[in-house]
Scaffold this motif. Structure first.
Motif, short mmCIF file in Angstrom:
data_model
loop_
_atom_site.label_atom_id
_atom_site.label_comp_id
_atom_site.label_asym_id
_atom_site.label_seq_id
_atom_site.Cartn_x
_atom_site.Cartn_y
_atom_site.Cartn_z
N UNK A 1 10.92 14.31 57.18
CA UNK A 1 10.31 15.74 57.65
C UNK A 1 8.74 15.47 57.35
N UNK A 2 8.20 16.54 57.94
CA UNK A 2 7.00 16.75 57.82
C UNK A 2 6.39 17.77 56.76
N UNK A 3 5.40 17.70 56.35
CA UNK A 3 4.89 18.83 55.23
C UNK A 3 3.00 18.65 55.59
N UNK A 29 6.46 9.96 61.03
CA UNK A 29 6.34 9.78 62.42
C UNK A 29 5.07 10.43 63.09
N UNK A 30 4.75 10.00 64.17
CA UNK A 30 3.41 10.52 64.76
C UNK A 30 3.50 11.92 65.13
N UNK A 31 2.52 12.61 64.70
CA UNK A 31 2.43 14.13 64.85
C UNK A 31 1.14 14.51 65.84
N UNK A 49 -6.34 21.87 68.89
CA UNK A 49 -5.41 20.99 68.78
C UNK A 49 -5.81 19.47 68.70
N UNK A 50 -5.04 18.68 68.26
CA UNK A 50 -5.38 17.38 68.41
C UNK A 50 -4.19 16.66 69.07
N UNK A 51 -4.06 16.15 70.23
CA UNK A 51 -3.17 15.47 70.68
C UNK A 51 -3.23 14.06 70.70
N UNK A 52 -4.30 13.62 71.21
CA UNK A 52 -4.59 12.05 71.33
C UNK A 52 -6.03 12.02 71.92
N UNK A 53 -6.48 10.69 71.63
CA UNK A 53 -7.99 10.45 72.18
C UNK A 53 -9.02 10.80 71.14
N UNK A 54 -10.21 11.29 71.40
CA UNK A 54 -11.20 11.45 70.48
C UNK A 54 -10.76 12.09 69.26
N UNK A 55 -11.15 11.60 68.16
CA UNK A 55 -10.60 12.22 66.79
C UNK A 55 -11.48 13.53 66.39
N UNK A 56 -12.56 13.97 67.35
CA UNK A 56 -13.24 15.11 67.10
C UNK A 56 -12.87 15.98 67.97
N UNK A 57 -12.34 17.15 67.74
CA UNK A 57 -11.86 18.10 68.69
C UNK A 57 -12.75 19.50 68.38
N UNK A 94 3.15 18.87 64.59
CA UNK A 94 4.39 19.14 65.45
C UNK A 94 4.69 17.46 65.69
N UNK A 95 5.93 17.26 65.52
CA UNK A 95 6.37 15.78 65.79
C UNK A 95 6.04 15.47 67.17
N UNK A 96 5.66 14.34 67.48
CA UNK A 96 5.39 13.93 69.08
C UNK A 96 6.72 13.83 69.76
N UNK A 97 7.68 13.30 69.07
CA UNK A 97 9.20 12.99 69.71
C UNK A 97 10.14 13.41 68.60
N UNK A 98 11.19 14.19 69.28
CA UNK A 98 12.31 14.37 68.59
C UNK A 98 12.44 15.62 67.71
N UNK A 99 11.22 16.42 67.58
CA UNK A 99 11.22 17.30 66.65
C UNK A 99 11.56 18.75 67.43
#
Lengths: 115, 114
Positions: A1-3, A29-31, A49-57, A94-99
């Motif tokens: 679970x995520x928190x 898991x990855x989120x 939002x942060x999905x991937x790539x540069x850590x500064x959004x 948000x979970x990347x997969x399975x959520x």
């Protein structure tokens, strides 16, 4: 679970001052990571939002956030706040997969900008 | 419409009554979510639809809560035999497709149970 943990329930700040709203998350898991803003009696509006790539959004209204994987943090910042930034801010994951794409939110931080 | 529309905006009901809350998602949006936001808290997931299929209802707090989306557009959240702890803002959100697309939220329905 995520928190998601938002340690500061309220943050008062003077207009034109910088602000940082803290967000830490826990997940096995990855989120993906999000910040939303909620004005009184309204729904939530996506800031960034942060999905991937540069850590500064960068997001709307001059806000930005930095993803730090090692510290599991996604703090929100703005270099100079305005009275109109007074609102409730929510960090979410948000979970990347399975959520099933559902969001898990923190308890929110009330930003109060004063003159 | 331009955004997610929820009705009514405010609902007051006596304990034990049934209520129905409506959500009109953005036209063409495939995914629809319901969240419950208690006073001073963040939203909590209730249920999720992909078109007319309810794929996840793990967040519904009890069997008094029921959601449907029969034609894959408008959704209704029904609460039977309401209790005081059901008092909250109920938010609906939709996304155009699947995956990590941002959820667009409505302004919510504020439910007060007396």
């Amino acid at each position: 679970a995520q928190s998601v943990t938002q340690l500061d329930s309220q943050v008062p700040v003077f207009e034109e001052a910088p602000v940082e709203l803290r967000c830490n998350y826990s997940s096995s898991v990855s989120v993906y990571l999000f910040w939303y803003v909620q004005y009184p009696n309204q729904g939530l509006q996506l800031l960034l939002k942060y999905l991937s790539g540069s850590t500064l959004v960068k997001g709307i209204n001059g806000f930005e956030a930095e993803f730090n994987k090692s510290q599991t943090s996604f703090h929100l910042r703005k270099p100079s706040v305005h009275i109109s930034d007074t609102a409730e801010y929510f960090c979410a994951v948000m979970r990347v997969t399975g959520g099933g794409n559902k969001l898990t939110f923190g308890t929110g931080t009330q930003l109060k900008v004063e003159l | 419409g331009a955004g997610v529309s929820q009705s009514p905006r405010y609902k007051v009901a006596k304990r034990g009554q049934d209520v129905a809350l409506r959500c009109d998602p953005i036209s063409g949006h495939v995914s629809l979510f319901w969240y419950q936001q208690a006073l001073g808290q963040g939203p909590e997931f209730l249920t999720y639809f992909q078109n007319e299929a309810q794929l996840d209802k793990s967040g519904l707090p009890s069997d008094r809560f029921f959601a449907e989306r029969p034609e894959g557009s408008v959704s209704t959240l029904k609460i039977q035999r309401t209790q005081q702890e059901d008092s909250a803002v109920y938010l609906c959100a939709s996304t155009q497709g699947l995956g990590n697309q941002p959820q667009h939220f409505g302004d919510g329905t504020r439910l007060s149970i007396l």
